[in-house]
Scaffold this motif. Structure first.
Motif, short mmCIF file in Angstrom:
data_model
loop_
_atom_site.label_atom_id
_atom_site.label_comp_id
_atom_site.label_asym_id
_atom_site.label_seq_id
_atom_site.Cartn_x
_atom_site.Cartn_y
_atom_site.Cartn_z
N LEU A 112 34.48 71.49 10.45
CA LEU A 112 34.15 70.12 10.83
C LEU A 112 32.76 69.99 11.45
O LEU A 112 32.41 68.93 11.98
CB LEU A 112 35.22 69.56 11.78
N GLY A 113 31.99 71.06 11.41
CA GLY A 113 30.63 71.01 11.93
C GLY A 113 30.54 70.86 13.44
O GLY A 113 29.64 70.22 13.96
N TYR A 152 30.63 68.56 26.70
CA TYR A 152 31.60 67.68 27.32
C TYR A 152 32.04 66.60 26.32
O TYR A 152 31.19 65.95 25.71
CB TYR A 152 31.04 67.02 28.57
N VAL A 153 33.32 66.41 26.19
CA VAL A 153 33.87 65.42 25.26
C VAL A 153 33.34 64.02 25.59
O VAL A 153 32.99 63.26 24.68
CB VAL A 153 35.42 65.44 25.30
N ALA A 154 33.21 63.70 26.86
CA ALA A 154 32.77 62.37 27.27
C ALA A 154 31.36 62.04 26.80
O ALA A 154 31.00 60.88 26.67
CB ALA A 154 32.85 62.24 28.79
N GLU A 155 30.56 63.07 26.52
CA GLU A 155 29.17 62.86 26.11
C GLU A 155 28.98 62.82 24.59
O GLU A 155 27.86 62.65 24.11
CB GLU A 155 28.29 63.95 26.73
N GLN A 180 31.65 62.16 16.59
CA GLN A 180 31.97 63.52 17.04
C GLN A 180 33.36 63.55 17.68
O GLN A 180 34.12 64.49 17.47
CB GLN A 180 30.92 64.02 18.01
N LYS A 181 33.67 62.53 18.46
CA LYS A 181 35.00 62.46 19.08
C LYS A 181 36.08 62.39 18.01
O LYS A 181 37.14 63.01 18.14
CB LYS A 181 35.10 61.27 20.02
N GLN A 182 35.83 61.64 16.94
CA GLN A 182 36.78 61.53 15.83
C GLN A 182 37.00 62.92 15.22
O GLN A 182 38.13 63.31 14.94
CB GLN A 182 36.25 60.55 14.78
N ASP A 185 44.94 57.05 11.27
CA ASP A 185 44.86 55.61 11.51
C ASP A 185 43.39 55.20 11.54
O ASP A 185 42.71 55.40 12.55
CB ASP A 185 45.55 55.27 12.84
N GLU A 186 42.91 54.67 10.44
CA GLU A 186 41.52 54.23 10.29
C GLU A 186 40.52 55.29 10.75
O GLU A 186 39.73 55.06 11.67
CB GLU A 186 41.29 52.90 11.00
N PRO A 187 40.53 56.46 10.12
CA PRO A 187 39.70 57.57 10.59
C PRO A 187 38.20 57.34 10.45
O PRO A 187 37.42 58.03 11.10
CB PRO A 187 40.15 58.74 9.71
N THR A 188 37.78 56.40 9.62
CA THR A 188 36.34 56.18 9.44
C THR A 188 35.81 55.01 10.26
O THR A 188 34.63 54.68 10.19
CB THR A 188 35.99 55.97 7.96
N SER A 189 36.66 54.38 11.06
CA SER A 189 36.27 53.15 11.75
C SER A 189 35.12 53.35 12.74
O SER A 189 34.37 52.42 13.01
CB SER A 189 37.47 52.55 12.48
N GLN A 190 34.95 54.55 13.28
CA GLN A 190 33.90 54.81 14.27
C GLN A 190 32.70 55.55 13.67
O GLN A 190 31.83 56.00 14.39
CB GLN A 190 34.47 55.65 15.42
N LEU A 191 32.71 55.68 12.34
CA LEU A 191 31.70 56.51 11.70
C LEU A 191 30.71 55.70 10.88
O LEU A 191 31.07 54.67 10.29
CB LEU A 191 32.39 57.53 10.77
N ASP A 192 29.48 56.22 10.79
CA ASP A 192 28.50 55.61 9.89
C ASP A 192 28.88 56.03 8.46
O ASP A 192 29.71 56.93 8.27
CB ASP A 192 27.08 56.04 10.26
#
Length: 176
Positions: free
Chosen positions: A93-94, A102-105, A110-112, A130-137
C-alpha cells in the motif's frame, strides 16, 4: 442515495449491527452457512474486515505501524507473523516510508490506506468497503481500486464495496 441504509448493510454483514450499532435485526445474515448472530466477534473478525468511509473513526493508535499491527495483536498472532504482515501490507500500500509517522499527521488518503492495511493484515476472506475513494484524489482512488482488484483476482478475497462514483469502479464489479 444518502440515508438509504448502505452503511447499515455493511455493518450488519460485519456483525457490528445490531450488537454495536443498536437496532433490530429481522431475518438472518449467514457467513459460511452460520448465522452471524450466533458467532463471536472474534470469529467474525477472522473472516470479515470492514473499512469505514471515514478512516479516522477506526484509527486508534499513535503511529502507522502500531495501527497496522493492532488487529493482529488482538488475534494473538505470533510476533514473527505480525512483523511479516506489517511489512507486506505497508509495502503493497506504499506505506513503508511512513511506518513511524503519527497517524494524526497523515493526509486523508494516507489514513484510508492505513485503515485498509490494518484490516488486510488480518487476511479476511470478505472485505467490506464503505466509499473507500471518498477521501482520495483521482490518482490515489485509481491506485486503491487497483489494489482492491488485485486482492479479488489474486487472493480470491470477496469485496463488497459501497461507492458513490460508480464510473470509477463499475468496470471492476462482477455483480451490482
Amino acid at each position: 442515495n444518502s440515508g438509504s441504509g448502505k452503511s447499515t448493510l455493511l455493518r450488519t454483514i460485519s456483525g457490528l449491527a445490531p450488537s454495536f450499532y443498536n437496532g433490530t435485526l429481522l431475518g438472518k445474515i449467514l457467513l459460511d452457512g452460520l448465522e452471524t448472530a450466533q458467532l463471536s466477534r472474534r470469529e467474525i473478525v477472522k473472516e470479515v474486515g470492514i473499512v469505514f468511509q471515514n478512516p479516522e473513526s477506526q484509527l486508534v493508535m499513535m503511529n502507522v505501524e502500531q495501527e497496522i499491527v493492532f488487529g493482529l495483536e488482538n488475534l494473538g498472532l505470533p510476533d514473527k507473523l505480525m512483523k511479516r504482515r506489517v511489512m507486506e501490507m505497508s509495502s503493497s500500500l506504499g506505506l513503508s516510508a511512513c511506518l513511524k509517522d503519527y497517524v494524526a499527521e497523515l493526509s486523508g488518503g494516507q489514513k484510508q490506506k492505513v485503515a485498509l492495511a490494518g484490516v488486510l493484515a488480518m487476511h479476511p476472506g470478505i472485505l467490506l468497503l464503505d466509499e473507500p475513494t471518498s477521501q482520495l484524489d483521482p490518482v490515489a482512488a485509481e491506485e486503491l481500486l487497483n489494489i482492491i482488484r488485485r486482492l479479488n483476482e489474486d487472493n480470491g478475497t470477496t469485496i463488497i464495496m459501497i461507492e458513490q462514483c460508480l464510473e470509477r469502479c463499475y468496470h471492476l464489479a462482477d455483480r451490482i
